[in-house]
Write an enzyme that holds these catalytic residues in place. Structure first.
Site, PDB file in Angstrom:
ATOM      1  N   GLY A   6       0.841  -1.193   0.000  1.00 14.40           N
ATOM      2  CA  GLY A   6       0.000   0.000   0.000  1.00 14.40           C
ATOM      3  C   GLY A   6       0.877   1.244   0.000  1.00 14.40           C
ATOM      4  CG  HIS A  55      -0.263   6.534   5.889  1.00 17.33           C
ATOM      5  ND1 HIS A  55       0.789   7.022   6.623  1.00 17.33           N
ATOM      6  CD2 HIS A  55       0.056   5.250   5.597  1.00 17.33           C
ATOM      7  CE1 HIS A  55       1.705   6.083   6.775  1.00 17.33           C
ATOM      8  NE2 HIS A  55       1.293   4.985   6.161  1.00 17.33           N
ATOM      9  CB  CYS A  86       4.780   2.067   8.104  1.00 13.59           C
ATOM     10  SG  CYS A  86       4.291   3.647   7.365  1.00 13.59           S
ATOM     11  CG  LEU A  87       6.222   1.101   2.057  1.00 11.15           C
ATOM     12  CD1 LEU A  87       5.708   1.334   0.642  1.00 11.15           C
ATOM     13  CD2 LEU A  87       7.334   0.063   2.054  1.00 11.15           C
ATOM     14  CG  HIS A 119      -1.015   0.933   7.396  1.00 12.13           C
ATOM     15  ND1 HIS A 119      -0.098   0.510   8.340  1.00 12.13           N
ATOM     16  CD2 HIS A 119      -0.335   1.778   6.576  1.00 12.13           C
ATOM     17  CE1 HIS A 119       1.070   1.088   8.102  1.00 12.13           C
ATOM     18  NE2 HIS A 119       0.955   1.857   7.032  1.00 12.13           N
ATOM     19  CD  GLU A 120      -1.579   2.280   2.834  1.00  9.84           C
ATOM     20  OE1 GLU A 120      -1.182   3.460   2.786  1.00  9.84           O
ATOM     21  OE2 GLU A 120      -0.824   1.328   3.036  1.00  9.84           O
ATOM     22  CD  GLN A 131       2.799   5.854   3.301  1.00 10.75           C
ATOM     23  OE1 GLN A 131       1.900   5.289   2.672  1.00 10.75           O
ATOM     24  NE2 GLN A 131       3.762   5.192   3.895  1.00 10.75           N
TER      25      GLN A 131
HETATM   26  O1  K1U Z   1       1.393   2.379   3.879  1.00 12.16           O
HETATM   27  C1  K1U Z   1       2.474   1.823   3.922  1.00 12.16           C
HETATM   28  O2  K1U Z   1       3.397   2.286   4.558  1.00 12.16           O
HETATM   29  C2  K1U Z   1       2.662   0.519   3.188  1.00 12.16           C
HETATM   30  C3  K1U Z   1       2.620  -0.676   4.114  1.00 12.16           C
HETATM   31  C4  K1U Z   1       1.186  -1.172   4.181  1.00 12.16           C
HETATM   32  C5  K1U Z   1       0.842  -2.184   5.215  1.00 12.16           C
HETATM   33  C6  K1U Z   1       1.700  -3.180   5.616  1.00 12.16           C
HETATM   34  C7  K1U Z   1       1.313  -4.109   6.566  1.00 12.16           C
HETATM   35  C8  K1U Z   1       0.066  -4.055   7.092  1.00 12.16           C
HETATM   36  C9  K1U Z   1      -0.778  -3.064   6.710  1.00 12.16           C
HETATM   37  C10 K1U Z   1      -0.395  -2.129   5.762  1.00 12.16           C
HETATM   38  C11 K1U Z   1       3.559  -1.729   3.541  1.00 12.16           C
HETATM   39  O3  K1U Z   1       3.370  -2.185   2.454  1.00 12.16           O
HETATM   40  S1  K1U Z   1       4.897  -2.239   4.513  1.00 12.16           S
HETATM   41  C12 K1U Z   1       5.667  -3.516   3.530  1.00 12.16           C
HETATM   42  C13 K1U Z   1       4.923  -4.793   3.516  1.00 12.16           C
HETATM   43  O4  K1U Z   1       4.018  -4.999   4.285  1.00 12.16           O
HETATM   44  C14 K1U Z   1       5.282  -5.838   2.529  1.00 12.16           C
HETATM   45  C15 K1U Z   1       6.386  -5.732   1.740  1.00 12.16           C
HETATM   46  C16 K1U Z   1       6.684  -6.723   0.823  1.00 12.16           C
HETATM   47  C17 K1U Z   1       5.901  -7.834   0.718  1.00 12.16           C
HETATM   48  C18 K1U Z   1       4.792  -7.950   1.530  1.00 12.16           C
HETATM   49  C19 K1U Z   1       4.494  -6.962   2.438  1.00 12.16           C
HETATM   50 ZN    ZN Z   2       2.327   3.213   6.270  1.00 13.25          ZN
END
Ligand code: K1U
Ligand code: ZN
Length: 175
Positions: free
Chosen positions: A48, A142, A96-97, A138-139, A53
């Site tokens: 996401g 944000h 979270c990125l 989560h999004e 972000q």
């Molecule tokens: O919004 C963001 O920061 C993105 C975030 C979203 C998210 C992750 C976990 C639970 C809820 C929402 C991410 O994508 S973090 C990276 C991640 O979860 C991932 C990366 C590579 C493969 C699978 C997952």
């Molecule tokens: Zn996030």
């Protein structure tokens, strides 16, 4: 290939603003932005990415919660709303990125009813559960300036934010 966007990290104040709704006049900008956000999300990689972000003051996010091995299923959600949330909750690890390499177990409703507009301006409504529901919440957070660590105690939140600041400083110095 779309130009990749820079993902903001704390304490950037743009991560803490309540984003403004997308208006009809934003249509062209939103199309280009969504394309770049999807490219940035896949490159990260993540499941996401919300407009704040990448420094954009707009209520929109992208997500792809397709299972590993399944074809990509990119989604663009504009002016999203959470209509209903289940009483049933789930405790699951989140990342979270904007908080690279930081993870914590967060409790959230397991199932939600959500509404949004798609890129064509059509209203969409769906019941989401498990990872899709978690990612949506989560999004959506944000878009209201909320980070996953805000769901933790102040002690744990500060521990994570201090550790992140230290790691980002070390990384910047190594460059
Ligand atoms: O919004 C963001 O920061 C993105 C975030 C979203 C998210 C992750 C976990 C639970 C809820 C929402 C991410 O994508 S973090 C990276 C991640 O979860 C991932 C990366 C590579 C493969 C699978 C997952
Ligand atoms: Zn996030």
């Amino acid at each position: 290939m779309s130009e990749l966007l820079t993902i903001l990290t704390p304490p950037d104040p743009r991560l803490r603003r309540k984003a403004r709704p997308v208006a009809e006049g934003d249509a062209d900008r939103v199309r280009t932005l969504a394309e770049r956000m999807l490219a940035t999300m896949y490159a990260a990689p993540g499941i996401g990415l919300a407009a704040p972000q990448v420094g954009e003051d707009l209520r929109l996010f992208v997500m792809d919660v397709a299972e590993k091995g399944a074809p990509p299923a990119p989604q663009v959600l504009i002016n999203p709303e959470l209509v209903e949330a289940s009483r049933e909750t789930e405790l699951r690890e989140e990342g979270c990125l904007s908080l690279p390499n930081q993870y914590a177990e967060i409790e959230r409703p397991y199932r939600i009813r959500a509404r949004w507009l798609d890129l064509s301006g059509r209203r969409q409504e769906a019941v989401l559960e498990a990872l899709a529901a978690r990612c949506f919440q989560h999004e959506l957070d944000h878009l209201d300036g909320i980070l996953f660590v805000d769901h933790l105690s102040p002690l744990r939140r500060n521990m994570i934010l201090r550790r992140l600041a230290k790691e980002l400083k070390a990384k910047a110095q190594a460059r």
